[in-house]
Design a protein around this motif. Structure first.
Motif, mmCIF file in Angstrom:
data_model
loop_
_atom_site.group_PDB
_atom_site.id
_atom_site.type_symbol
_atom_site.label_atom_id
_atom_site.label_comp_id
_atom_site.label_asym_id
_atom_site.label_seq_id
_atom_site.Cartn_x
_atom_site.Cartn_y
_atom_site.Cartn_z
ATOM 1 N N MET A 105 -12.297 59.541 58.402
ATOM 2 C CA MET A 105 -11.525 59.256 59.605
ATOM 3 C C MET A 105 -12.219 58.261 60.511
ATOM 4 S SD MET A 105 -9.744 62.807 60.735
ATOM 5 C CE MET A 105 -11.221 63.295 61.582
ATOM 6 N N ALA A 106 -13.529 58.134 60.378
ATOM 7 C CA ALA A 106 -14.232 57.186 61.246
ATOM 8 C C ALA A 106 -14.074 55.776 60.727
ATOM 9 C CB ALA A 106 -15.710 57.557 61.307
ATOM 10 N N THR A 107 -13.890 54.808 61.633
ATOM 11 C CA THR A 107 -13.746 53.417 61.236
ATOM 12 C C THR A 107 -14.868 52.565 61.783
ATOM 13 O OG1 THR A 107 -12.321 53.054 63.150
ATOM 14 C CG2 THR A 107 -11.239 53.622 61.078
ATOM 15 N N SER A 108 -15.333 52.848 63.003
ATOM 16 C CA SER A 108 -16.435 52.113 63.610
ATOM 17 C C SER A 108 -16.979 52.950 64.744
ATOM 18 C CB SER A 108 -15.948 50.755 64.136
ATOM 19 O OG SER A 108 -14.990 50.940 65.145
ATOM 20 N N GLY A 109 -18.108 52.520 65.326
ATOM 21 C CA GLY A 109 -18.695 53.267 66.423
ATOM 22 C C GLY A 109 -19.349 54.531 65.923
ATOM 23 N N SER A 110 -19.463 55.510 66.809
ATOM 24 C CA SER A 110 -20.104 56.767 66.455
ATOM 25 C C SER A 110 -19.292 57.504 65.399
ATOM 26 C CB SER A 110 -20.248 57.651 67.691
ATOM 27 O OG SER A 110 -21.035 57.000 68.672
ATOM 28 N N ILE A 111 -20.004 58.155 64.490
ATOM 29 C CA ILE A 111 -19.340 58.907 63.430
ATOM 30 C C ILE A 111 -19.055 60.315 63.931
ATOM 31 C CG2 ILE A 111 -19.564 59.822 61.097
ATOM 32 C CD1 ILE A 111 -21.413 57.491 60.472
ATOM 33 N N PRO A 112 -17.821 60.788 63.827
ATOM 34 C CA PRO A 112 -17.515 62.138 64.305
ATOM 35 C C PRO A 112 -18.200 63.192 63.446
ATOM 36 C CG PRO A 112 -15.645 61.232 63.107
ATOM 37 C CD PRO A 112 -16.635 60.126 63.250
ATOM 38 N N ASP A 113 -18.674 64.284 64.091
ATOM 39 C CA ASP A 113 -19.284 65.344 63.307
ATOM 40 C C ASP A 113 -18.193 66.285 62.781
ATOM 41 O OD1 ASP A 113 -18.522 67.005 65.393
ATOM 42 O OD2 ASP A 113 -20.479 66.932 66.355
ATOM 43 N N LYS A 114 -18.619 67.277 62.014
ATOM 44 C CA LYS A 114 -17.663 68.183 61.378
ATOM 45 C C LYS A 114 -16.851 68.965 62.400
ATOM 46 C CE LYS A 114 -20.145 68.805 57.001
ATOM 47 N NZ LYS A 114 -20.797 69.779 56.088
ATOM 48 N N LYS A 115 -17.477 69.279 63.541
ATOM 49 C CA LYS A 115 -16.758 70.035 64.571
ATOM 50 C C LYS A 115 -15.575 69.229 65.105
ATOM 51 C CE LYS A 115 -18.562 70.337 68.641
ATOM 52 N NZ LYS A 115 -19.472 70.688 69.755
ATOM 53 N N HIS A 116 -15.800 67.923 65.319
ATOM 54 C CA HIS A 116 -14.716 67.068 65.821
ATOM 55 C C HIS A 116 -13.589 66.969 64.807
ATOM 56 C CE1 HIS A 116 -18.035 64.983 68.351
ATOM 57 N NE2 HIS A 116 -17.465 65.942 69.048
ATOM 58 N N THR A 117 -13.942 66.663 63.566
ATOM 59 C CA THR A 117 -12.914 66.479 62.542
ATOM 60 C C THR A 117 -12.165 67.770 62.261
ATOM 61 O OG1 THR A 117 -14.565 66.839 60.794
ATOM 62 C CG2 THR A 117 -14.137 64.569 61.453
ATOM 63 N N ALA A 118 -12.877 68.916 62.278
ATOM 64 C CA ALA A 118 -12.225 70.197 62.015
ATOM 65 C C ALA A 118 -11.248 70.546 63.132
ATOM 66 C CB ALA A 118 -13.279 71.304 61.870
ATOM 67 N N SER A 119 -11.634 70.305 64.377
ATOM 68 C CA SER A 119 -10.750 70.600 65.508
ATOM 69 C C SER A 119 -9.503 69.734 65.476
ATOM 70 C CB SER A 119 -11.500 70.395 66.825
ATOM 71 O OG SER A 119 -12.592 71.272 66.927
ATOM 72 N N LEU A 120 -9.692 68.449 65.194
ATOM 73 C CA LEU A 120 -8.550 67.537 65.129
ATOM 74 C C LEU A 120 -7.626 67.916 63.982
ATOM 75 C CD1 LEU A 120 -7.421 65.076 66.570
ATOM 76 C CD2 LEU A 120 -8.694 63.617 64.985
ATOM 77 N N GLN A 121 -8.212 68.287 62.842
ATOM 78 C CA GLN A 121 -7.407 68.681 61.683
ATOM 79 C C GLN A 121 -6.604 69.945 61.979
ATOM 80 O OE1 GLN A 121 -7.497 66.973 58.294
ATOM 81 N NE2 GLN A 121 -5.540 68.001 58.611
ATOM 82 N N THR A 122 -7.208 70.873 62.713
ATOM 83 C CA THR A 122 -6.516 72.112 63.065
ATOM 84 C C THR A 122 -5.275 71.831 63.900
ATOM 85 O OG1 THR A 122 -8.563 73.406 62.997
ATOM 86 C CG2 THR A 122 -6.745 74.312 64.282
ATOM 87 N N GLU A 123 -5.386 70.938 64.868
ATOM 88 C CA GLU A 123 -4.239 70.593 65.714
ATOM 89 C C GLU A 123 -3.138 69.912 64.906
ATOM 90 O OE1 GLU A 123 -3.983 71.659 68.604
ATOM 91 O OE2 GLU A 123 -5.987 72.000 69.389
ATOM 92 N N VAL A 124 -3.536 68.994 64.035
ATOM 93 C CA VAL A 124 -2.550 68.285 63.195
ATOM 94 C C VAL A 124 -1.835 69.268 62.274
ATOM 95 C CG1 VAL A 124 -2.304 66.605 61.329
ATOM 96 C CG2 VAL A 124 -3.734 66.062 63.306
ATOM 97 N N ASP A 125 -2.597 70.175 61.667
ATOM 98 C CA ASP A 125 -2.000 71.156 60.760
ATOM 99 C C ASP A 125 -1.025 72.067 61.486
ATOM 100 O OD1 ASP A 125 -3.484 70.091 58.737
ATOM 101 O OD2 ASP A 125 -4.903 71.749 58.574
ATOM 102 N N ALA A 126 -1.393 72.488 62.711
ATOM 103 C CA ALA A 126 -0.517 73.370 63.479
ATOM 104 C C ALA A 126 0.801 72.661 63.809
ATOM 105 C CB ALA A 126 -1.212 73.811 64.762
ATOM 106 N N ALA A 127 0.717 71.403 64.222
ATOM 107 C CA ALA A 127 1.931 70.638 64.529
ATOM 108 C C ALA A 127 2.817 70.522 63.292
ATOM 109 C CB ALA A 127 1.554 69.247 65.041
ATOM 110 N N PHE A 128 2.205 70.239 62.154
ATOM 111 C CA PHE A 128 2.945 70.094 60.890
ATOM 112 C C PHE A 128 3.647 71.403 60.517
ATOM 113 C CE2 PHE A 128 2.655 70.900 56.262
ATOM 114 C CZ PHE A 128 3.559 69.949 55.805
ATOM 115 N N LEU A 129 2.930 72.516 60.612
ATOM 116 C CA LEU A 129 3.494 73.797 60.189
ATOM 117 C C LEU A 129 4.594 74.274 61.132
ATOM 118 C CD1 LEU A 129 0.250 75.601 58.981
ATOM 119 C CD2 LEU A 129 2.174 74.844 57.571
#
Length: 377
Positions: free
Chosen positions: A1-25
């Motif tokens: 998911m990172a393209t440039s700048g600081s690389i997101p850690d697992k906590k960031h990516t997991a939280s974002l994925q959780t929100e996306v999954d909830a919206a989808f479901l």
């Protein structure tokens, strides 16, 4: 998911994925819902979750972490398929559990950083009730329908299937390894393994039959008492029903109107009060105790047969190693399936299951080995 700048850690990516999954479901649940008012609620929930995801993405970008919204995960897509096949009641339960976990994590983080608690942290959990309080067109029957779906999480068949297979595999693997340790994998292992399979599966089936049958008999008695109360004290039951509606956030005048209209039809009033007051889902009473018992027997047996298979055609240490390998594969698959409930990493959950299962097998193998040596000596 990172393209440039600081690389997101697992906590960031997991939280974002959780929100996306909830919206989808929530969107998928809304698309499958037949009642427009309920579908509208879930669609609104999906929109709120999507807004959370986009704001989280913007917040991370503002902190110099370059991320993009991910696609729904394999777990979310698998849950959607389960919902299409078996109904979305279980999926709703998973979403509620996820939202409670997020709320708890947010509160813990704020307490750790000594940040003020605003009261908005629990919105993920309270949002459905908040919507109900502001949707005047939603009837008491609709409320019961949503709540009935939410309650399915406790006794969900999918969860029971995974845990039943896990019980069969771990218990029979331990038994097989114990006998194999005492006999060096020679005579008696196959017989012990099949006896363990049958004994465990029959015990599980009987327990399931008793559980379902006793629950049905209890509910039927409660329903009969509720009908007697309606027939002998309709005014009291009408006031009780009005209070239930008011507690759900329906305006008082509308709640009394709904209760008065409902109590006119005894059969209908009984149906509503069984749902609203007793919290009984009458669909659950239609389930067959024998069907539950047979299903439980089969699920336990599926797990229990895996460590026994190599002993049908081999013996000694070759059969022991093959049994362990086949069981490890089964344990990993079960661990991966558990992530549908927990949201953890497949690899973490799978290998954890393998570790615990093989540890139990190693202990019983060691005990069997000591017993074998003692008998031989």
């Amino acid at each position: 998911m990172a393209t440039s700048g600081s690389i997101p850690d697992k906590k960031h990516t997991a939280s974002l994925q959780t929100e996306v999954d909830a919206a989808f479901l929530y969107e998928r649940i809304a698309a499958a819902e037949e009642v427009p008012a309920i579908a509208s609620m879930f669609r609104e929930l999906g929109a709120i979750e999507h807004e959370h995801a986009t704001k989280m993405e913007a917040g991370l970008r503002g902190r110099g972490i370059d991320v993009t919204l991910p696609s729904p995960s394999w777990r979310a897509r698998m849950l959607d398929r389960i919902g299409k096949t078996f109904g979305y009641g279980y999926v709703i339960g998973v979403l509620l559990d996820t939202e409670k976990s997020i709320t708890a994590a947010q509160l813990a983080q704020k307490e750790k950083k000594h940040m003020p608690i605003t009261g908005d942290e629990a919105n993920h959990v309270k949002i459905l009730q908040s919507l109900l309080n502001n949707k005047g067109k939603v009837t008491g029957e609709h409320l019961s329908r949503i709540e009935g779906k939410h309650r399915t999480i406790g006794g969900n068949a999918m969860r029971a299937a995974v845990l039943g297979a896990n019980d069969g595999l771990v218990s029979n693997l331990s038994l097989v390894m114990g006998v194999a340790g005492a006999t060096d994998g020679q005579s008696g292992v196959l017989l012990a393994g099949m006896a363990g399979l049958l004994a465990g599966a029959l015990s599980m089936a009987l327990g399931e039959w008793i559980s379902v049958k006793s629950s049905q008999e209890l509910y039927e008695r409660q329903m009969a008492l509720e009908m007697l109360e309606i027939e002998t004290n309709p005014e009291g039951e009408m006031r009780e029903l009005a209070l239930i509606y008011i507690a759900k956030g329906i305006p008082e005048a509308q709640a009394h109107q709904m209760a008065a209209a409902t109590i006119q039809d005894t059969a209908h009033a009984h149906e509503v009060l069984v749902k609203e007051e007793l919290g009984i889902n009458t669909e659950e009473l239609k389930g067959s105790a024998w069907e539950a018992a047979i299903t439980s027997f089969i699920l336990f047996a599926i797990g229990a047969i895996l460590p026994v298979i190599p002993f049908f055609y081999a013996a000694g240490y070759a059969a022991i190693l093959q049994s362990l390998a086949l069981s490890a594969i089964g344990l990993f698959v079960i661990g991966a399936a558990i992530t549908l409930f927990t949201g953890k990493s497949i690899w973490f959950s799978g290998f954890r299951q393998v570790l615990f299962g093989l540890a139990a097998a190693a202990i019983t193998y060691g005990i069997g080995k000591l017993i074998g040596i003692s008998i031989a000596g």
